[in-house]
Design an enzyme around this catalytic site. Sequence first.
Site, PDB file in Angstrom:
ATOM      1  N   SER A  27       0.816  -1.230   0.000  1.00  0.00           N
ATOM      2  CA  SER A  27       0.000   0.000   0.000  1.00  0.00           C
ATOM      3  C   SER A  27       0.846   1.276   0.000  1.00  0.00           C
ATOM      4  O   SER A  27       0.528   2.210  -0.746  1.00  0.00           O
ATOM      5  CB  SER A  27      -0.960   0.005   1.190  1.00  0.00           C
ATOM      6  OG  SER A  27      -1.917  -1.002   1.006  1.00  0.00           O
ATOM      7  N   THR A  36      -5.827  -3.219   7.692  1.00  0.00           N
ATOM      8  CA  THR A  36      -5.784  -4.564   7.129  1.00  0.00           C
ATOM      9  C   THR A  36      -5.761  -5.598   8.250  1.00  0.00           C
ATOM     10  O   THR A  36      -5.964  -5.259   9.422  1.00  0.00           O
ATOM     11  CB  THR A  36      -4.607  -4.685   6.125  1.00  0.00           C
ATOM     12  OG1 THR A  36      -4.697  -5.940   5.478  1.00  0.00           O
ATOM     13  CG2 THR A  36      -3.242  -4.540   6.789  1.00  0.00           C
ATOM     14  N   LYS A  47      -9.830  -5.185  10.744  1.00  0.00           N
ATOM     15  CA  LYS A  47     -10.937  -4.549  10.012  1.00  0.00           C
ATOM     16  C   LYS A  47     -12.229  -4.493  10.836  1.00  0.00           C
ATOM     17  O   LYS A  47     -12.996  -3.540  10.721  1.00  0.00           O
ATOM     18  CB  LYS A  47     -11.195  -5.264   8.684  1.00  0.00           C
ATOM     19  CG  LYS A  47     -10.069  -5.056   7.670  1.00  0.00           C
ATOM     20  CD  LYS A  47     -10.366  -5.727   6.342  1.00  0.00           C
ATOM     21  CE  LYS A  47      -9.139  -5.682   5.440  1.00  0.00           C
ATOM     22  NZ  LYS A  47      -9.326  -6.364   4.162  1.00  0.00           N
ATOM     23  N   ASP A  95     -12.783  -2.644  -0.248  1.00  0.00           N
ATOM     24  CA  ASP A  95     -12.506  -3.974  -0.819  1.00  0.00           C
ATOM     25  C   ASP A  95     -13.651  -4.383  -1.748  1.00  0.00           C
ATOM     26  O   ASP A  95     -13.425  -4.955  -2.822  1.00  0.00           O
ATOM     27  CB  ASP A  95     -12.383  -5.038   0.288  1.00  0.00           C
ATOM     28  CG  ASP A  95     -11.101  -4.903   1.090  1.00  0.00           C
ATOM     29  OD1 ASP A  95     -10.106  -4.398   0.546  1.00  0.00           O
ATOM     30  OD2 ASP A  95     -11.104  -5.302   2.271  1.00  0.00           O
ATOM     31  N   GLY A 132     -14.850 -19.773   1.220  1.00  0.00           N
ATOM     32  CA  GLY A 132     -14.348 -19.030   2.368  1.00  0.00           C
ATOM     33  C   GLY A 132     -15.452 -18.158   2.944  1.00  0.00           C
ATOM     34  O   GLY A 132     -16.416 -17.827   2.240  1.00  0.00           O
ATOM     35  N   ALA A 133     -15.293 -17.807   4.233  1.00  0.00           N
ATOM     36  CA  ALA A 133     -16.360 -17.066   4.908  1.00  0.00           C
ATOM     37  C   ALA A 133     -15.783 -16.001   5.842  1.00  0.00           C
ATOM     38  O   ALA A 133     -16.413 -15.607   6.817  1.00  0.00           O
ATOM     39  CB  ALA A 133     -17.237 -18.040   5.698  1.00  0.00           C
ATOM     40  N   GLY A 134     -14.577 -15.522   5.528  1.00  0.00           N
ATOM     41  CA  GLY A 134     -13.947 -14.484   6.350  1.00  0.00           C
ATOM     42  C   GLY A 134     -14.276 -13.089   5.837  1.00  0.00           C
ATOM     43  O   GLY A 134     -15.288 -12.876   5.147  1.00  0.00           O
ATOM     44  N   GLY A 135     -13.400 -12.130   6.164  1.00  0.00           N
ATOM     45  CA  GLY A 135     -13.637 -10.731   5.814  1.00  0.00           C
ATOM     46  C   GLY A 135     -13.751 -10.487   4.316  1.00  0.00           C
ATOM     47  O   GLY A 135     -14.661  -9.775   3.857  1.00  0.00           O
ATOM     48  N   GLY A 145      -6.095 -11.529  -7.619  1.00  0.00           N
ATOM     49  CA  GLY A 145      -6.631 -10.386  -6.875  1.00  0.00           C
ATOM     50  C   GLY A 145      -5.880  -9.072  -7.051  1.00  0.00           C
ATOM     51  O   GLY A 145      -6.141  -8.114  -6.314  1.00  0.00           O
TER      52      GLY A 145
HETATM   53  P1  NDP Z   1     -10.075 -14.472   7.193  1.00  0.00           P
HETATM   54  O1  NDP Z   1      -9.071 -14.973   8.153  1.00  0.00           O
HETATM   55  O2  NDP Z   1     -11.110 -13.504   7.633  1.00  0.00           O
HETATM   56  O3  NDP Z   1     -10.858 -15.747   6.523  1.00  0.00           O
HETATM   57  C1  NDP Z   1     -10.167 -16.801   5.987  1.00  0.00           C
HETATM   58  C2  NDP Z   1     -11.165 -17.848   5.430  1.00  0.00           C
HETATM   59  O4  NDP Z   1     -10.402 -18.809   4.715  1.00  0.00           O
HETATM   60  C3  NDP Z   1     -11.954 -18.601   6.482  1.00  0.00           C
HETATM   61  O5  NDP Z   1     -13.256 -18.820   6.002  1.00  0.00           O
HETATM   62  C4  NDP Z   1     -11.178 -19.915   6.628  1.00  0.00           C
HETATM   63  O6  NDP Z   1     -11.998 -21.022   6.963  1.00  0.00           O
HETATM   64  C5  NDP Z   1     -10.696 -20.124   5.215  1.00  0.00           C
HETATM   65  N1  NDP Z   1      -9.443 -20.881   5.130  1.00  0.00           N
HETATM   66  C6  NDP Z   1      -8.225 -20.537   5.619  1.00  0.00           C
HETATM   67  N2  NDP Z   1      -7.308 -21.483   5.300  1.00  0.00           N
HETATM   68  C7  NDP Z   1      -7.962 -22.431   4.571  1.00  0.00           C
HETATM   69  C8  NDP Z   1      -7.562 -23.660   3.965  1.00  0.00           C
HETATM   70  N3  NDP Z   1      -6.288 -24.083   4.032  1.00  0.00           N
HETATM   71  N4  NDP Z   1      -8.495 -24.382   3.289  1.00  0.00           N
HETATM   72  C9  NDP Z   1      -9.778 -23.956   3.197  1.00  0.00           C
HETATM   73  N5  NDP Z   1     -10.224 -22.803   3.782  1.00  0.00           N
HETATM   74  C10 NDP Z   1      -9.325 -22.058   4.466  1.00  0.00           C
HETATM   75  O7  NDP Z   1      -9.221 -13.853   5.978  1.00  0.00           O
HETATM   76  P2  NDP Z   1      -9.629 -12.683   4.956  1.00  0.00           P
HETATM   77  O8  NDP Z   1     -10.975 -12.978   4.387  1.00  0.00           O
HETATM   78  O9  NDP Z   1      -9.387 -11.357   5.581  1.00  0.00           O
HETATM   79  O10 NDP Z   1      -8.502 -12.862   3.821  1.00  0.00           O
HETATM   80  C11 NDP Z   1      -8.463 -14.023   3.018  1.00  0.00           C
HETATM   81  C12 NDP Z   1      -7.480 -13.816   1.858  1.00  0.00           C
HETATM   82  O11 NDP Z   1      -7.914 -12.723   1.053  1.00  0.00           O
HETATM   83  C13 NDP Z   1      -6.045 -13.462   2.287  1.00  0.00           C
HETATM   84  O12 NDP Z   1      -5.166 -14.250   1.501  1.00  0.00           O
HETATM   85  C14 NDP Z   1      -5.916 -11.994   1.957  1.00  0.00           C
HETATM   86  O13 NDP Z   1      -4.586 -11.630   1.661  1.00  0.00           O
HETATM   87  C15 NDP Z   1      -6.818 -11.883   0.738  1.00  0.00           C
HETATM   88  N6  NDP Z   1      -7.337 -10.532   0.488  1.00  0.00           N
HETATM   89  C16 NDP Z   1      -7.066  -9.941  -0.725  1.00  0.00           C
HETATM   90  C17 NDP Z   1      -7.542  -8.657  -1.011  1.00  0.00           C
HETATM   91  C18 NDP Z   1      -7.219  -8.023  -2.330  1.00  0.00           C
HETATM   92  O14 NDP Z   1      -7.375  -6.788  -2.440  1.00  0.00           O
HETATM   93  N7  NDP Z   1      -6.828  -8.760  -3.337  1.00  0.00           N
HETATM   94  C19 NDP Z   1      -8.357  -7.898  -0.027  1.00  0.00           C
HETATM   95  C20 NDP Z   1      -8.628  -8.640   1.202  1.00  0.00           C
HETATM   96  C21 NDP Z   1      -8.118  -9.900   1.436  1.00  0.00           C
HETATM   97  P3  NDP Z   1     -12.432 -21.363   8.488  1.00  0.00           P
HETATM   98  O15 NDP Z   1     -13.648 -20.520   8.778  1.00  0.00           O
HETATM   99  O16 NDP Z   1     -12.732 -22.816   8.442  1.00  0.00           O
HETATM  100  O17 NDP Z   1     -11.263 -21.013   9.358  1.00  0.00           O
END
Ligand code: NDP
Length: 263
Positions: free
Chosen positions: A16, A59, A63, A99, A119-122, A228
């Site tokens: 950034s 980041t 967040k 984002d 995936g179900a994160g941020g 991405g």
């Molecule tokens: P979070 O930690 O909030 O969520 C991660 C998710 O990935 C969870 O649902 C987790 O599952 C799942 N997960 C992690 N490892 C594995 C695996 N080995 N196999 C299957 N599922 C897995 O992360 P974020 O959502 O914040 O970020 C995720 C990715 O997105 C990062 O790599 C980040 O760098 C990228 N990103 C890119 C952006 C861009 O501008 N290009 C912007 C924002 C993020 P569980 O619930 O089971 O733990």
Amino acid sequence: MKYFCVIGNPIKHSISPRLHNIVYKTLDIKASYLRLSLKNDERLRDVFFTHKLDGANITYPYKEIAFSICDEVFGIAKKIGAVNTILKKDNKLFGFNTDAAGFMKSIEEFKTKNVLVLGAGGAAKAISFALKDDAINVDILNRSEDKLNFFNKNGFRTFTHHDNNLLQNYDLIINTTSAGLNNSELPAPKEILEYVSKNAKYAYDVIYNKNTEFINFYRDKNVTCKNGFEMLLFQAAYAFNIFFDNEGKEDEIANIMKRVLLL
Ligand code: NDP
């Protein structure tokens, strides 16, 4: 002189500062953009005042806490409870999430109606809500159950790797997990990735600095693939627009930011 930064932990890898500083230099703006590593979230609000910041990008892993320390939050950030851009104005903190807009801008050329988000994160939240707001159907597949509750409550169909009988075929499949970031893992079992992609036109991975196993898997099936990088670029361009009240000129800003790749 204005001061901005990106705040997270770890933060050393963040590009950034390079993206924003090249715009300041090119457009002769008197501002500076730095990295700030915070060990914990306790001081997140304070740092805006003690460091006299005019704004910041937030980041991993802050967040959600960023959402809670703002005086006012706008747009999709409000729905998903996550802020990645904070503007300080009149000693108040205003929160946004770029984002989501960055992702939508990066798929402008896609014609899609039916999407599976892995995936179900941020990142999944930002992307899923942005697509849904555009009247696109979105289902969510995650390896475990907990994080899916938020999506269930908000009307998405959700699945785990073990409870996936009702999965359909999708024209766009998006990896928002970090699987593949530092290894060659796929984000879901191969059989599921095969099944959901029978009519797939596109595969998208939010990981931006490499072609992951997920991308390689779908590229071998002649599906159009994208990583991405453009999402990253446009979330930064939209953040710049918020910091400098520059709405509508994201293409121009993103084009300048893109030059960091040539340096
Ligand atoms: P979070 O930690 O909030 O969520 C991660 C998710 O990935 C969870 O649902 C987790 O599952 C799942 N997960 C992690 N490892 C594995 C695996 N080995 N196999 C299957 N599922 C897995 O992360 P974020 O959502 O914040 O970020 C995720 C990715 O997105 C990062 O790599 C980040 O760098 C990228 N990103 C890119 C952006 C861009 O501008 N290009 C912007 C924002 C993020 P569980 O619930 O089971 O733990």
